[in-house]
Design a protein around this motif. Structure first.
Motif, short mmCIF file in Angstrom:
data_model
loop_
_atom_site.label_atom_id
_atom_site.label_comp_id
_atom_site.label_asym_id
_atom_site.label_seq_id
_atom_site.Cartn_x
_atom_site.Cartn_y
_atom_site.Cartn_z
N LEU A 298 0.84 -1.21 0.00
CA LEU A 298 0.00 0.00 0.00
C LEU A 298 0.87 1.26 0.00
N THR A 299 2.01 1.19 0.67
CA THR A 299 2.97 2.30 0.62
C THR A 299 3.45 2.52 -0.80
N ALA A 300 3.75 1.43 -1.51
CA ALA A 300 4.19 1.54 -2.90
C ALA A 300 3.10 2.16 -3.76
N CYS A 301 1.86 1.73 -3.58
CA CYS A 301 0.74 2.29 -4.35
C CYS A 301 0.61 3.79 -4.09
N SER A 302 0.81 4.18 -2.83
CA SER A 302 0.69 5.59 -2.47
C SER A 302 1.75 6.43 -3.16
N TYR A 303 3.00 5.94 -3.12
CA TYR A 303 4.10 6.71 -3.70
C TYR A 303 3.98 6.87 -5.21
N CYS A 304 3.38 5.88 -5.88
CA CYS A 304 3.27 6.01 -7.34
C CYS A 304 1.87 6.41 -7.78
N GLY A 305 1.00 6.79 -6.82
CA GLY A 305 -0.30 7.35 -7.15
C GLY A 305 -1.30 6.36 -7.73
N MET A 306 -1.17 5.09 -7.43
CA MET A 306 -2.07 4.07 -7.98
C MET A 306 -3.22 3.85 -7.00
N VAL A 307 -4.20 4.77 -7.06
CA VAL A 307 -5.29 4.78 -6.09
C VAL A 307 -6.19 3.56 -6.25
N GLU A 308 -6.61 3.28 -7.49
CA GLU A 308 -7.53 2.16 -7.70
C GLU A 308 -6.92 0.84 -7.28
N LEU A 309 -5.66 0.62 -7.63
CA LEU A 309 -4.98 -0.61 -7.24
C LEU A 309 -4.87 -0.70 -5.72
N GLY A 310 -4.52 0.42 -5.09
CA GLY A 310 -4.41 0.44 -3.63
C GLY A 310 -5.73 0.12 -2.96
N GLU A 311 -6.81 0.70 -3.48
CA GLU A 311 -8.12 0.43 -2.90
C GLU A 311 -8.50 -1.04 -3.09
N GLY A 312 -8.15 -1.60 -4.24
CA GLY A 312 -8.43 -3.01 -4.49
C GLY A 312 -7.65 -3.92 -3.56
N LEU A 313 -6.38 -3.59 -3.34
CA LEU A 313 -5.55 -4.39 -2.43
C LEU A 313 -6.04 -4.29 -0.99
N TYR A 314 -6.52 -3.10 -0.63
CA TYR A 314 -7.05 -2.91 0.72
C TYR A 314 -8.27 -3.81 0.95
N ARG A 315 -9.14 -3.87 -0.05
CA ARG A 315 -10.31 -4.75 0.07
C ARG A 315 -9.90 -6.22 0.09
N ALA A 316 -8.96 -6.58 -0.79
CA ALA A 316 -8.52 -7.98 -0.88
C ALA A 316 -7.85 -8.43 0.41
N MET A 317 -7.19 -7.50 1.11
CA MET A 317 -6.50 -7.85 2.35
C MET A 317 -7.45 -8.55 3.32
N LYS A 318 -8.66 -8.02 3.43
CA LYS A 318 -9.62 -8.60 4.36
C LYS A 318 -10.45 -9.70 3.71
N GLU A 319 -10.94 -9.44 2.51
CA GLU A 319 -11.89 -10.36 1.89
C GLU A 319 -11.23 -11.64 1.39
N GLU A 320 -10.02 -11.53 0.83
CA GLU A 320 -9.36 -12.70 0.25
C GLU A 320 -8.32 -13.32 1.18
N HIS A 321 -7.68 -12.48 2.01
CA HIS A 321 -6.57 -12.99 2.83
C HIS A 321 -6.91 -13.03 4.32
N GLY A 322 -8.08 -12.55 4.69
CA GLY A 322 -8.52 -12.65 6.08
C GLY A 322 -7.72 -11.83 7.06
N ILE A 323 -7.11 -10.74 6.60
CA ILE A 323 -6.30 -9.89 7.48
C ILE A 323 -7.10 -8.64 7.84
N GLU A 324 -7.37 -8.46 9.12
CA GLU A 324 -8.11 -7.28 9.58
C GLU A 324 -7.22 -6.05 9.50
N PRO A 325 -7.74 -4.95 8.94
CA PRO A 325 -6.93 -3.73 8.84
C PRO A 325 -6.49 -3.22 10.21
N ARG A 326 -5.25 -2.77 10.27
CA ARG A 326 -4.71 -2.16 11.48
C ARG A 326 -4.53 -0.66 11.23
#
Length: 480
Positions: free
Chosen positions: A342-370
């Motif tokens: 997510l840090t990498a997405c932020s630095y290169c301005g990839m908002v849509e990819l970052g948002e997708g990875l954020y959702r996948a973190m919980k939905e696909e990988h079962g990791i609760e956001p901290r």
């Protein structure tokens, strides 16, 4: 049962059961360090219709408990404890099984449960059991209780051995009490034990974990200077490398790397992971990547270090590509992996990819956001100019925002001229982090950019009244 010896369980398993292919698979998996496989075999044998497998192999209980201890799997350990009480009650008084149970709880951080198991043991003349409990106290921030237990042990006629001394020394070293750790090393020598590689590694590791880098480096130099008497192990080298990564002391870090090559431990997973982390943090990303590619095996720590290194030094596309490679290789990402990508997405301005990875973190990988993930998302949206969306994101958070979340919003407001939200973020930061001058400076910059010079002066007066002091600029100067 057989509380007097440590082979009670083994004696129960002689005869035909010793030839069980199931038990052989379990033992083989344990020896190979495949602890997940051990638990899979163990619990599969307990399914309805397969009850006989475990009943004929009570020796499987300690093996499964040791797997739980290695994996830190307290839930499975509790299930096995319940199994002992209901199906193998005689094992509760067996020295091997009881010690394995105690050790499992201690290594999983459940020291109160470990103590209960210890207190329920029929005899307290087993040094292994004492050391397991003592190490649990030391490992989990209770060194004083470990020391008290060691004193009590001697009072009951048991002489502490080198394992005992190392556990107590390690406890105080990890707690950052260098003086007490040193005093204990001298007491250990007075008791007839010389510090070994475990002792030295504990001292080095404790110093690094408590940011006493000068002491850690001095200890390592003394250890190496001792020659063949005590040689640094792979664990020692992996422990000392962060002391060079954190002050970007590449020269000395390379010397330790050379030592790892000479002693043949460079390819050890913990050493190679620490080397990748050191070079990545020092900005030698290509060097880190070459080491990373040479590794025959990689842990999540290795992947995370490399992704962070690429992202932090501007190689954002490569960082995201490495994350994709990680998934293709079947490696399991953890919360730090998602912080890095997510840090990498932020630095290169990839908002849509970052948002997708954020959702996948919980939905696909079962990791609760901290909180660190929320801060990354605020940073991602804020850098892209979506300051209002970043604020809405904060308002929807289920956790109380910390200084990093509000700081990310304040930085975005400063960059994009949103003085209203900057004022709100600065107000929240004054509550959660009142003494941080950087927050005042960011807000002052936002006001100055909006042409509100009078308010800038007011902010400076407020900072002066509250005695908020900006730290002087500094740099690291290492002595030769």
């Amino acid at each position: 049962m057989n509380p007097n010896g440590r082979r009670g369980v083994e004696l129960m398993c002689t005869g035909a059961t010793s030839n069980s292919s199931w038990m052989k698979q379990l033992t083989s998996a344990s020896r190979q360090g495949r602890h997940g496989r051990v638990l899979h075999l163990f619990f599969t044998s307990l399914r309805p219709g397969d009850r006989g497998a475990a009943d004929t192999h009570p020796a499987a209980i300690p093996t499964a408990l040791r797997a739980c201890a290695r994996l830190g799997d307290a839930s499975s350990g509790r299930l096995i404890h319940g199994l002992v009480l209901t199906r193998f009650p005689s094992l509760a008084s067996d020295a091997v099984a009881a010690t394995a149970l105690l050790d499992m709880y201690a290594k999983c951080g459940l020291v109160a449960s470990a103590r209960r198991v210890f207190d329920e043991m029929p005899r307290h003349d087993d040094l292994v059991a004492w050391n397991a409990l003592l190490a649990g106290y030391a490992r989990h921030g209770l060194p004083e209780r470990a020391l008290t237990l060691a004193i009590k042990m001697r009072g009951q006629g048991l002489r502490p051995d080198l394992v005992t001394w190392n556990a107590v020394v390690s406890g105080f070293a990890l707690a950052g009490d260098d003086q007490m750790a040193g005093d204990l090393v001298r007491a250990m020598q007075d008791d007839g034990f010389q510090p070994d590689v475990v002792t030295w590694t504990s001292l080095v590791s404790g110093s690094v974990l408590n940011f006493h880098y000068d002491r850690a480096r001095a200890l390592f130099r003394r250890m190496v200077a001792a020659g063949n008497r005590v040689l640094p192990s792979s664990a020692t080298i992996a422990s000392i490398l962060p002391a060079f990564a954190n002050v970007t002391d590449v020269k000395r870090g390379k010397e330790v790397h050379a030592y790892a090559v000479v002693t043949g431990v460079e390819q050890n997973l913990t050493v190679s992971s620490a080397l990748v982390d050191m070079y990545a943090k020092c900005g030698l990303v290509l060097k880190a990547h070459r080491l990373f590619d040479k590794m025959a095996e990689r842990s999540s720590v290795t992947w995370n270090s490399m992704i962070f290194g690429l992202a932090n030094y501007g190689h954002c596309q490569e960082a995201i590509g490495l994350f994709d490679r990680m998934l293709c290789d079947g490696a399991r990402p953890d919360h730090l992996t998602f912080t890095a990508v997510l840090t990498a997405c932020s630095y290169c301005g990839m908002v849509e990819l970052g948002e997708g990875l954020y959702r996948a973190m919980k939905e696909e990988h079962g990791i609760e956001p901290r909180l660190e993930h929320y801060a990354c998302m605020v940073h991602l949206l804020g850098r892209a100019g979506k300051v209002a969306e970043a604020y809405d994101f904060i308002r929807a958070m289920p956790l109380e925002p910390d200084c990093f979340v509000w700081g990310a919003l304040l930085g975005a407001c400063r960059s994009h001229g949103n003085v209203k939200l900057a004022e709100l973020a600065a107000s929240r930061l004054r509550t959660v982090e009142p003494a941080n001058a950087a927050n005042c400076l960011l807000f002052s910059d936002a006001l100055a950019s909006a042409g509100r010079q009078d308010d800038v002066v007011k902010m400076k007066r407020l900072a002066k009244r509250r005695r908020i002091k900006k730290l002087d600029g500094c740099s690291w100067l290492e002595s030769p």
